[in-house]
Scaffold this motif. Sequence first.
Motif, mmCIF file in Angstrom:
data_model
loop_
_atom_site.group_PDB
_atom_site.id
_atom_site.type_symbol
_atom_site.label_atom_id
_atom_site.label_comp_id
_atom_site.label_asym_id
_atom_site.label_seq_id
_atom_site.Cartn_x
_atom_site.Cartn_y
_atom_site.Cartn_z
ATOM 1 N N ILE A 129 52.391 -15.849 18.217
ATOM 2 C CA ILE A 129 53.761 -16.021 18.699
ATOM 3 C C ILE A 129 53.820 -15.424 20.102
ATOM 4 C CG2 ILE A 129 56.187 -15.521 18.283
ATOM 5 C CD1 ILE A 129 55.281 -14.879 15.356
ATOM 6 N N ALA A 130 54.310 -16.185 21.051
ATOM 7 C CA ALA A 130 54.414 -15.701 22.418
ATOM 8 C C ALA A 130 55.614 -14.774 22.548
ATOM 9 C CB ALA A 130 54.544 -16.876 23.380
ATOM 10 N N THR A 131 55.371 -13.566 23.061
ATOM 11 C CA THR A 131 56.437 -12.605 23.322
ATOM 12 C C THR A 131 56.178 -11.945 24.667
ATOM 13 O OG1 THR A 131 55.258 -10.819 22.219
ATOM 14 C CG2 THR A 131 56.822 -12.077 20.885
ATOM 15 N N LEU A 132 57.177 -11.268 25.157
ATOM 16 C CA LEU A 132 57.045 -10.452 26.353
ATOM 17 C C LEU A 132 57.009 -8.991 25.947
ATOM 18 C CD1 LEU A 132 59.632 -12.104 28.774
ATOM 19 C CD2 LEU A 132 57.150 -12.279 28.874
ATOM 20 N N GLY A 133 56.305 -8.182 26.708
ATOM 21 C CA GLY A 133 56.334 -6.746 26.468
ATOM 22 C C GLY A 133 57.652 -6.164 26.928
ATOM 23 N N GLU A 134 57.969 -4.977 26.491
ATOM 24 C CA GLU A 134 59.231 -4.324 26.861
ATOM 25 C C GLU A 134 59.352 -4.090 28.362
ATOM 26 O OE1 GLU A 134 61.954 -3.571 25.200
ATOM 27 O OE2 GLU A 134 61.242 -4.268 23.283
ATOM 28 N N SER A 135 58.232 -3.877 29.038
ATOM 29 C CA SER A 135 58.268 -3.563 30.472
ATOM 30 C C SER A 135 58.475 -4.801 31.333
ATOM 31 C CB SER A 135 56.974 -2.869 30.889
ATOM 32 O OG SER A 135 55.874 -3.744 30.680
ATOM 33 N N GLU A 136 58.348 -5.983 30.790
ATOM 34 C CA GLU A 136 58.444 -7.207 31.610
ATOM 35 C C GLU A 136 59.871 -7.665 31.723
ATOM 36 O OE1 GLU A 136 55.521 -10.203 30.672
ATOM 37 O OE2 GLU A 136 54.320 -8.689 29.719
ATOM 38 N N ILE A 172 61.913 -21.874 28.911
ATOM 39 C CA ILE A 172 61.864 -21.128 27.654
ATOM 40 C C ILE A 172 61.719 -19.645 27.967
ATOM 41 C CG2 ILE A 172 60.526 -20.705 25.560
ATOM 42 C CD1 ILE A 172 59.874 -23.653 25.510
ATOM 43 N N ILE A 173 62.636 -18.853 27.442
ATOM 44 C CA ILE A 173 62.587 -17.406 27.625
ATOM 45 C C ILE A 173 62.217 -16.803 26.279
ATOM 46 C CG2 ILE A 173 63.883 -15.356 28.279
ATOM 47 C CD1 ILE A 173 65.691 -17.270 29.930
ATOM 48 N N VAL A 174 60.962 -16.387 26.161
ATOM 49 C CA VAL A 174 60.502 -15.836 24.885
ATOM 50 C C VAL A 174 61.093 -14.446 24.700
ATOM 51 C CG1 VAL A 174 58.389 -17.201 24.836
ATOM 52 C CG2 VAL A 174 58.365 -14.980 25.929
ATOM 53 N N PRO A 175 61.286 -14.036 23.453
ATOM 54 C CA PRO A 175 61.896 -12.721 23.209
ATOM 55 C C PRO A 175 60.952 -11.578 23.567
ATOM 56 C CG PRO A 175 61.283 -13.775 21.142
ATOM 57 C CD PRO A 175 61.046 -14.774 22.222
ATOM 58 N N LYS A 176 61.546 -10.402 23.792
ATOM 59 C CA LYS A 176 60.757 -9.207 24.081
ATOM 60 C C LYS A 176 60.412 -8.500 22.777
ATOM 61 C CE LYS A 176 62.508 -8.396 28.680
ATOM 62 N NZ LYS A 176 63.015 -7.437 29.625
ATOM 63 N N ALA A 177 59.244 -7.871 22.776
ATOM 64 C CA ALA A 177 58.808 -7.105 21.616
ATOM 65 C C ALA A 177 58.136 -5.831 22.104
ATOM 66 C CB ALA A 177 57.844 -7.918 20.767
ATOM 67 N N ALA A 178 58.337 -4.747 21.374
ATOM 68 C CA ALA A 178 57.726 -3.475 21.770
ATOM 69 C C ALA A 178 56.208 -3.561 21.711
ATOM 70 C CB ALA A 178 58.222 -2.355 20.861
ATOM 71 N N SER A 179 55.687 -4.367 20.794
ATOM 72 C CA SER A 179 54.227 -4.492 20.668
ATOM 73 C C SER A 179 53.698 -5.713 21.407
ATOM 74 C CB SER A 179 53.839 -4.574 19.195
ATOM 75 O OG SER A 179 54.424 -5.727 18.612
ATOM 76 N N GLY A 180 54.547 -6.370 22.192
ATOM 77 C CA GLY A 180 54.117 -7.564 22.919
ATOM 78 C C GLY A 180 53.091 -7.220 23.975
#
Length: 138
Positions: A131-138, A45-53
């Motif tokens: 909701i699980a997200t990744l930060g923009e830097s990841e 599962i590749i969770v989406p990226k979010a600026a506020s993640g």
Amino acid sequence: MKFKRPSASDNEGPQLAPMIDIFFLTLIFFMVASVYSQFERNISIIVPKAASGEDNSRYPGEVIINVDKDGKFSINNSEKSISEIDTILADISSYYTGQPVIIRCDGDSAFSNYVKVFDLCKNHSIENVRIATLGESE
């Protein structure tokens, strides 16, 4: 001055106390490592990226619901139907009022799959949903 000569009884073999210490420290390390490995991470599962993640703190006993890109749901690495997840969430909410739930939805999954899980949480009065997200830097 009289010096003591080494005898055969002075050479008793290897010391066991340091070896036992190393054994128990290694045992403790693997016990602690196994506790942290229980946090479920379905790598498909590749969770989406979010600026506020951000990487939030984890809670003991949190429920992680995975939704892959094909719309299949899973908890604890076992595939579940939406009715089984409904039953699990009903049981959890009846015993634990502030139970945290994390929804790990694949970025390519349909949004309706996320809504189904979120709706089940809302129906059972589970308010601690993330909701699980990744930060923009990841």
